[in-house]
Design a protein around this motif. Sequence first.
Motif, PDB file in Angstrom:
ATOM      1  N   LYS A  74       0.815  -1.217   0.000  1.00 44.52           N
ATOM      2  CA  LYS A  74       0.000   0.000   0.000  1.00 44.52           C
ATOM      3  C   LYS A  74       0.847   1.265   0.000  1.00 44.52           C
ATOM      4  O   LYS A  74       0.505   2.251  -0.636  1.00 44.52           O
ATOM      5  N   ASP A  75       1.965   1.241   0.717  1.00 42.72           N
ATOM      6  CA  ASP A  75       2.767   2.447   0.859  1.00 42.72           C
ATOM      7  C   ASP A  75       3.725   2.657  -0.321  1.00 42.72           C
ATOM      8  O   ASP A  75       3.748   3.727  -0.927  1.00 42.72           O
ATOM      9  N   SER A  76       4.509   1.637  -0.647  1.00 45.96           N
ATOM     10  CA  SER A  76       5.545   1.830  -1.663  1.00 45.96           C
ATOM     11  C   SER A  76       5.107   1.400  -3.058  1.00 45.96           C
ATOM     12  O   SER A  76       5.737   1.795  -4.042  1.00 45.96           O
ATOM     13  N   GLY A  77       4.091   0.569  -3.173  1.00 43.78           N
ATOM     14  CA  GLY A  77       3.648   0.093  -4.473  1.00 43.78           C
ATOM     15  C   GLY A  77       4.467  -1.069  -5.006  1.00 43.78           C
ATOM     16  O   GLY A  77       4.241  -1.526  -6.121  1.00 43.78           O
ATOM     17  N   GLU A  78       5.435  -1.528  -4.214  1.00 42.77           N
ATOM     18  CA  GLU A  78       6.261  -2.671  -4.627  1.00 42.77           C
ATOM     19  C   GLU A  78       5.493  -3.971  -4.427  1.00 42.77           C
ATOM     20  O   GLU A  78       4.621  -4.078  -3.566  1.00 42.77           O
ATOM     21  N   HIS A  83       2.056 -11.225   4.152  1.00 46.47           N
ATOM     22  CA  HIS A  83       2.520 -11.533   5.508  1.00 46.47           C
ATOM     23  C   HIS A  83       4.041 -11.572   5.590  1.00 46.47           C
ATOM     24  O   HIS A  83       4.605 -12.281   6.426  1.00 46.47           O
ATOM     25  N   HIS A  84       4.737 -10.840   4.714  1.00 45.89           N
ATOM     26  CA  HIS A  84       6.189 -10.753   4.755  1.00 45.89           C
ATOM     27  C   HIS A  84       6.588  -9.279   4.853  1.00 45.89           C
ATOM     28  O   HIS A  84       5.842  -8.385   4.466  1.00 45.89           O
ATOM     29  N   VAL A  85       7.797  -9.048   5.359  1.00 46.55           N
ATOM     30  CA  VAL A  85       8.325  -7.690   5.475  1.00 46.55           C
ATOM     31  C   VAL A  85       8.647  -7.168   4.076  1.00 46.55           C
ATOM     32  O   VAL A  85       9.186  -7.893   3.241  1.00 46.55           O
ATOM     33  N   ASP A  86       8.314  -5.905   3.814  1.00 46.72           N
ATOM     34  CA  ASP A  86       8.700  -5.271   2.560  1.00 46.72           C
ATOM     35  C   ASP A  86      10.180  -4.925   2.681  1.00 46.72           C
ATOM     36  O   ASP A  86      10.571  -4.078   3.486  1.00 46.72           O
ATOM     37  N   MET A  91       9.090  -2.141   6.260  1.00 48.29           N
ATOM     38  CA  MET A  91       7.827  -2.018   6.995  1.00 48.29           C
ATOM     39  C   MET A  91       7.078  -3.348   6.992  1.00 48.29           C
ATOM     40  O   MET A  91       7.122  -4.101   6.025  1.00 48.29           O
ATOM     41  N   TYR A  92       6.376  -3.596   8.113  1.00 54.58           N
ATOM     42  CA  TYR A  92       5.485  -4.745   8.200  1.00 54.58           C
ATOM     43  C   TYR A  92       4.277  -4.341   9.036  1.00 54.58           C
ATOM     44  O   TYR A  92       4.423  -3.925  10.184  1.00 54.58           O
ATOM     45  N   ARG A  93       3.117  -4.419   8.469  1.00 52.21           N
ATOM     46  CA  ARG A  93       1.849  -4.071   9.124  1.00 52.21           C
ATOM     47  C   ARG A  93       1.899  -2.659   9.720  1.00 52.21           C
ATOM     48  O   ARG A  93       1.475  -2.426  10.849  1.00 52.21           O
ATOM     49  N   GLY A  94       2.472  -1.725   8.967  1.00 52.71           N
ATOM     50  CA  GLY A  94       2.489  -0.339   9.401  1.00 52.71           C
ATOM     51  C   GLY A  94       3.594   0.010  10.382  1.00 52.71           C
ATOM     52  O   GLY A  94       3.630   1.132  10.874  1.00 52.71           O
ATOM     53  N   ARG A  95       4.463  -0.925  10.730  1.00 55.65           N
ATOM     54  CA  ARG A  95       5.541  -0.647  11.686  1.00 55.65           C
ATOM     55  C   ARG A  95       6.889  -0.864  11.026  1.00 55.65           C
ATOM     56  O   ARG A  95       7.048  -1.739  10.185  1.00 55.65           O
ATOM     57  N   GLN A  96       7.880  -0.052  11.451  1.00 54.79           N
ATOM     58  CA  GLN A  96       9.228  -0.181  10.912  1.00 54.79           C
ATOM     59  C   GLN A  96       9.918  -1.338  11.617  1.00 54.79           C
ATOM     60  O   GLN A  96      10.168  -1.308  12.807  1.00 54.79           O
TER      61      GLN A  96
END
Length: 104
Positions: A74-78, A83-86, A91-96
């Motif tokens: 949602k944030d980066s478009g990647e 259920h994996h860290v971007d 980020m994962y579920r809105g947290r760094q």
Amino acid sequence: MRFGLEKPKLCLYNAAHSNTLRDATPRANPVRAARLWTTEKNKMAVPKRKTSRSKRGFRRSADALKQPTYVEDKDSGELRRPHHVDLKTGMYRGRQILSAKDDA
């Protein structure tokens, strides 16, 4: 007899009508040549043992494998796995969770 030293086998049809392979050439007699070709030289592979249910299941399990799914972040478009860290932003579920990767 030792391997490779046996006489060439003749099919039953050819043995009953001729003692040589000369009569089984396609030019001499195409019907007899076709029978000799299909019966003696061109044998199919036959399994020695029955394939067990377990082995058959293991082989067929590969048919059910699916390609991994990807979702758009949602944030980066990647694209990333659900259920994996971007890995690009960390980020994962809105947290760094991880430090962001530099584009070096």
